[in-house]
Design a protein around this motif. Structure first.
Motif, PDB file in Angstrom:
ATOM      1  N   ALA A 113      58.133 -44.204  43.497  1.00 40.14           N
ATOM      2  CA  ALA A 113      59.300 -44.570  44.308  1.00 40.14           C
ATOM      3  C   ALA A 113      59.706 -46.015  44.057  1.00 40.14           C
ATOM      4  O   ALA A 113      60.907 -46.336  43.999  1.00 40.14           O
ATOM      5  N   MET A 114      58.731 -46.899  43.886  1.00 44.95           N
ATOM      6  CA  MET A 114      59.044 -48.307  43.602  1.00 44.95           C
ATOM      7  C   MET A 114      59.709 -48.453  42.243  1.00 44.95           C
ATOM      8  O   MET A 114      60.638 -49.251  42.077  1.00 44.95           O
ATOM      9  N   VAL A 120      64.683 -46.887  37.450  1.00 48.22           N
ATOM     10  CA  VAL A 120      64.098 -45.896  36.544  1.00 48.22           C
ATOM     11  C   VAL A 120      64.395 -44.500  37.095  1.00 48.22           C
ATOM     12  O   VAL A 120      64.279 -44.271  38.305  1.00 48.22           O
ATOM     13  N   ASP A 121      64.777 -43.571  36.220  1.00 52.13           N
ATOM     14  CA  ASP A 121      65.065 -42.220  36.712  1.00 52.13           C
ATOM     15  C   ASP A 121      63.782 -41.555  37.201  1.00 52.13           C
ATOM     16  O   ASP A 121      62.666 -41.928  36.824  1.00 52.13           O
ATOM     17  N   GLU A 122      63.943 -40.543  38.050  1.00 50.54           N
ATOM     18  CA  GLU A 122      62.802 -39.964  38.761  1.00 50.54           C
ATOM     19  C   GLU A 122      61.735 -39.416  37.821  1.00 50.54           C
ATOM     20  O   GLU A 122      60.535 -39.666  38.007  1.00 50.54           O
ATOM     21  N   ALA A 129      54.123 -43.712  36.745  1.00 51.05           N
ATOM     22  CA  ALA A 129      53.134 -43.841  37.814  1.00 51.05           C
ATOM     23  C   ALA A 129      51.871 -43.052  37.488  1.00 51.05           C
ATOM     24  O   ALA A 129      50.749 -43.523  37.725  1.00 51.05           O
ATOM     25  N   HIS A 130      52.049 -41.843  36.929  1.00 51.50           N
ATOM     26  CA  HIS A 130      50.896 -41.024  36.573  1.00 51.50           C
ATOM     27  C   HIS A 130      50.074 -41.709  35.484  1.00 51.50           C
ATOM     28  O   HIS A 130      48.830 -41.698  35.533  1.00 51.50           O
ATOM     29  N   ARG A 145      50.777 -56.171  42.234  1.00 50.28           N
ATOM     30  CA  ARG A 145      51.931 -56.927  41.732  1.00 50.28           C
ATOM     31  C   ARG A 145      53.239 -56.403  42.308  1.00 50.28           C
ATOM     32  O   ARG A 145      54.127 -57.169  42.692  1.00 50.28           O
ATOM     33  N   GLU A 146      53.378 -55.080  42.388  1.00 49.19           N
ATOM     34  CA  GLU A 146      54.632 -54.489  42.852  1.00 49.19           C
ATOM     35  C   GLU A 146      54.792 -54.570  44.369  1.00 49.19           C
ATOM     36  O   GLU A 146      55.902 -54.758  44.866  1.00 49.19           O
TER      37      GLU A 146
END
Length: 244
Positions: A113-114, A120-122, A129-130, A145-146
């Protein structure tokens, strides 16, 4: 070939470099030098105003004591401040690590989500993320960091901050003392050296900012000069009342 299909440029051809803007030495060094010069200059002018006719020994003693006390105080304060900040950051990282270890699917979705919030597209965000979550420690670093802007590998060093602050304060504080240590009894050489130091420090700081060097130097000269004048008047008033 469309723009989307163009190969990315080779990072090796990028020539510019950025200074370390997150390290622990720059801020305490800059503020240490400024504080050392302004505070010791003002302190010495206060003693000059309050000890007229007593020779230069009280002024030199005050300057040396102010330099030593200020340098140690700055170092101790900076060490405590940076150490506390570092410990707090690491505590938050530990909380994030615990969340990732015990609730990884939700954390992975949160990271995706971040990424999507950054444009960035879904599908790509979920893949990114994975991929990050394949390594738990890498995931901890990215989440830190995020989520709260902490780079685990680049936390400020308390000792580096303290030493930078100590030596910078001492360098700034010795400038008003130089003429007295050379045996000159008049206060004017010390005033001139201090004013030049104030302007030079203010101008030097603008090399790391977007400000004009003349503006930065003049501003620091005005602020430091005002502090010295006011302290001189206080010292003169106290000295006169004590003599009276």
């Amino acid at each position: 070939m469309s723009d989307a299909e163009q190969p990315l440029p080779d990072p090796g051809v990028v020539q510019h470099e950025h200074p370390d803007v997150t390290g622990g030495w720059l801020r305490p060094a800059v503020f240490g030098a400024m504080d050392g010069l302004v505070s010791n200059f003002a302190l010495m002018m206060g003693v000059v105003g309050g000890s007229s006719g007593s020779g230069t020994k009280p002024v030199v003693l005050a300057g040396l004591a102010g330099m030593a006390a200020g340098a140690f105080s700055m170092a101790a304060g900076e060490y405590t401040s940076v150490a506390s900040q570092r410990e707090f950051a690491l505590a938050q990282v530990d909380i994030e690590r615990n969340e990732i270890l015990h609730n990884e699917p939700a954390e992975e979705a949160e990271l995706a989500a971040m990424f999507m919030e950054k444009g960035v597209d879904e599908g790509t965000a979920r893949e990114m993320a994975h991929e990050v979550h394949r390594d738990a420690e890498k995931a901890v670093r990215v989440h830190a960091r995020e989520e709260f802007g902490v780079d685990v590998d680049d936390l400020a060093s308390p000792m580096l901050a303290a030493m930078s602050s100590f030596f910078a304060f001492a360098v700034g504080a010795i400038i008003p003392l130089l003429s007295y240590l050379a045996g000159i009894e008049s206060a004017w050489p010390a005033i001139i050296l201090s004013c030049l130091g104030l302007f030079g420090c203010g101008a030097l700081v603008t090399r790391m900012t977007a400000r004009n060097w003349l503006f930065g130097g003049s501003r620091q000269l005005a602020l430091g000069g005002a502090a010295a004048v006011l302290t001189y008047l206080v010292g003169e008033a106290v000295g006169a009342s004590a003599l009276g």
